[in-house]
Design a protein around this motif. Sequence first.
Motif, PDB file in Angstrom:
ATOM      1  N   THR A  49      -5.096   3.772  -5.850  1.00 39.37           N
ATOM      2  CA  THR A  49      -6.063   2.974  -6.619  1.00 39.37           C
ATOM      3  C   THR A  49      -5.315   2.189  -7.694  1.00 39.37           C
ATOM      4  O   THR A  49      -4.144   2.419  -7.944  1.00 39.37           O
ATOM      5  N   GLY A  50      -5.999   1.300  -8.282  1.00 38.50           N
ATOM      6  CA  GLY A  50      -5.401   0.517  -9.368  1.00 38.50           C
ATOM      7  C   GLY A  50      -4.547  -0.619  -8.844  1.00 38.50           C
ATOM      8  O   GLY A  50      -4.701  -1.096  -7.715  1.00 38.50           O
ATOM      9  N   ASP A  51      -3.607  -1.043  -9.666  1.00 37.10           N
ATOM     10  CA  ASP A  51      -2.749  -2.192  -9.344  1.00 37.10           C
ATOM     11  C   ASP A  51      -1.827  -1.914  -8.159  1.00 37.10           C
ATOM     12  O   ASP A  51      -1.380  -2.841  -7.494  1.00 37.10           O
ATOM     13  N   ALA A  52      -1.530  -0.654  -7.877  1.00 36.38           N
ATOM     14  CA  ALA A  52      -0.602  -0.336  -6.788  1.00 36.38           C
ATOM     15  C   ALA A  52      -1.264  -0.445  -5.426  1.00 36.38           C
ATOM     16  O   ALA A  52      -0.592  -0.493  -4.396  1.00 36.38           O
ATOM     17  N   ALA A  53      -2.625  -0.468  -5.375  1.00 40.04           N
ATOM     18  CA  ALA A  53      -3.333  -0.535  -4.102  1.00 40.04           C
ATOM     19  C   ALA A  53      -3.204  -1.922  -3.498  1.00 40.04           C
ATOM     20  O   ALA A  53      -3.398  -2.928  -4.161  1.00 40.04           O
ATOM     21  N   THR A  54      -2.889  -1.939  -2.227  1.00 41.70           N
ATOM     22  CA  THR A  54      -2.816  -3.206  -1.493  1.00 41.70           C
ATOM     23  C   THR A  54      -3.693  -3.073  -0.269  1.00 41.70           C
ATOM     24  O   THR A  54      -4.126  -1.987   0.100  1.00 41.70           O
ATOM     25  N   VAL A  55      -3.950  -4.172   0.359  1.00 40.99           N
ATOM     26  CA  VAL A  55      -4.732  -4.146   1.597  1.00 40.99           C
ATOM     27  C   VAL A  55      -4.040  -3.257   2.620  1.00 40.99           C
ATOM     28  O   VAL A  55      -4.669  -2.474   3.325  1.00 40.99           O
ATOM     29  N   ALA A  56      -2.756  -3.336   2.681  1.00 38.95           N
ATOM     30  CA  ALA A  56      -1.995  -2.553   3.663  1.00 38.95           C
ATOM     31  C   ALA A  56      -2.099  -1.055   3.377  1.00 38.95           C
ATOM     32  O   ALA A  56      -2.264  -0.249   4.293  1.00 38.95           O
ATOM     33  N   THR A  57      -2.020  -0.648   2.103  1.00 41.63           N
ATOM     34  CA  THR A  57      -2.093   0.795   1.794  1.00 41.63           C
ATOM     35  C   THR A  57      -3.497   1.333   2.017  1.00 41.63           C
ATOM     36  O   THR A  57      -3.678   2.455   2.488  1.00 41.63           O
ATOM     37  N   VAL A  58      -4.523   0.566   1.675  1.00 44.82           N
ATOM     38  CA  VAL A  58      -5.914   0.995   1.920  1.00 44.82           C
ATOM     39  C   VAL A  58      -6.161   1.087   3.418  1.00 44.82           C
ATOM     40  O   VAL A  58      -6.764   2.047   3.919  1.00 44.82           O
ATOM     41  N   ALA A  59      -5.704   0.096   4.200  1.00 47.23           N
ATOM     42  CA  ALA A  59      -5.870   0.113   5.658  1.00 47.23           C
ATOM     43  C   ALA A  59      -5.126   1.296   6.270  1.00 47.23           C
ATOM     44  O   ALA A  59      -5.644   1.967   7.174  1.00 47.23           O
ATOM     45  N   ALA A  60      -3.949   1.599   5.784  1.00 45.79           N
ATOM     46  CA  ALA A  60      -3.189   2.735   6.311  1.00 45.79           C
ATOM     47  C   ALA A  60      -3.907   4.049   6.023  1.00 45.79           C
ATOM     48  O   ALA A  60      -3.978   4.946   6.876  1.00 45.79           O
ATOM     49  N   SER A  61      -4.474   4.186   4.837  1.00 43.74           N
ATOM     50  CA  SER A  61      -5.209   5.395   4.465  1.00 43.74           C
ATOM     51  C   SER A  61      -6.468   5.534   5.325  1.00 43.74           C
ATOM     52  O   SER A  61      -6.787   6.611   5.820  1.00 43.74           O
ATOM     53  N   LEU A  62      -7.201   4.427   5.516  1.00 44.33           N
ATOM     54  CA  LEU A  62      -8.406   4.443   6.348  1.00 44.33           C
ATOM     55  C   LEU A  62      -8.056   4.774   7.797  1.00 44.33           C
ATOM     56  O   LEU A  62      -8.730   5.588   8.448  1.00 44.33           O
ATOM     57  N   ASN A  63      -7.011   4.189   8.325  1.00 42.83           N
ATOM     58  CA  ASN A  63      -6.592   4.466   9.709  1.00 42.83           C
ATOM     59  C   ASN A  63      -6.159   5.929   9.875  1.00 42.83           C
ATOM     60  O   ASN A  63      -6.423   6.547  10.906  1.00 42.83           O
ATOM     61  N   ALA A  64      -5.507   6.487   8.869  1.00 47.59           N
ATOM     62  CA  ALA A  64      -5.113   7.905   8.932  1.00 47.59           C
ATOM     63  C   ALA A  64      -6.346   8.804   8.954  1.00 47.59           C
ATOM     64  O   ALA A  64      -6.408   9.795   9.687  1.00 47.59           O
ATOM     65  N   LEU A  65      -7.356   8.434   8.145  1.00 45.44           N
ATOM     66  CA  LEU A  65      -8.604   9.204   8.127  1.00 45.44           C
ATOM     67  C   LEU A  65      -9.311   9.122   9.476  1.00 45.44           C
ATOM     68  O   LEU A  65      -9.749  10.132  10.029  1.00 45.44           O
ATOM     69  N   LEU A  66      -9.412   7.936  10.043  1.00 45.80           N
ATOM     70  CA  LEU A  66     -10.056   7.766  11.351  1.00 45.80           C
ATOM     71  C   LEU A  66      -9.296   8.534  12.441  1.00 45.80           C
ATOM     72  O   LEU A  66      -9.911   9.169  13.310  1.00 45.80           O
TER      73      LEU A  66
END
Length: 144
Positions: free
Chosen positions: A115-132
């Motif tokens: 979260t915050g300034d370190a979050a990028t589209v790529a990191t959020v997508a990677a986290s979502l894909n790992a959850l799925l």
Amino acid sequence: MADTHFPPQTFVVATGGKKCKPSVLDPRIRLVKPDGTPWQGDPPDVTVSWDAVTGKPTTLPPTDGSVTTAKLADNAVTKAKLGSDVVIPDAYTLPPAGTAIGGVKKGTAVPDTETGDAATVATVAASLNALLASLRAAGVIAGS
């Protein structure tokens, strides 16, 4: 040949109570068992060790009425020991999670999304894909 002229007399053996002085008219008797051996009175209470008991069961049922996993694993509880009127259902198999009501499976751990300034589209997508991927592997959601 039975002696019918002198039928047996019945004597009551009593303990305790008032004692009386024997008289000349008191009958002289001797108490014997039917086999002719002397009667010794009622036998005292007898204590027998468990090891000396013959014909005892080798496996005893639970005395507290409980059925535990340990007792089941040790064959201390069986249908034969419970009785013929006991109904034991087949083992239940939890169906897999799916469109029908079934078991909820645990997926693999997925790290929290940055979260915050370190979050990028790529990191959020990677986290979502790992959850799925974790949910699919657990059978919670269908594969894509």
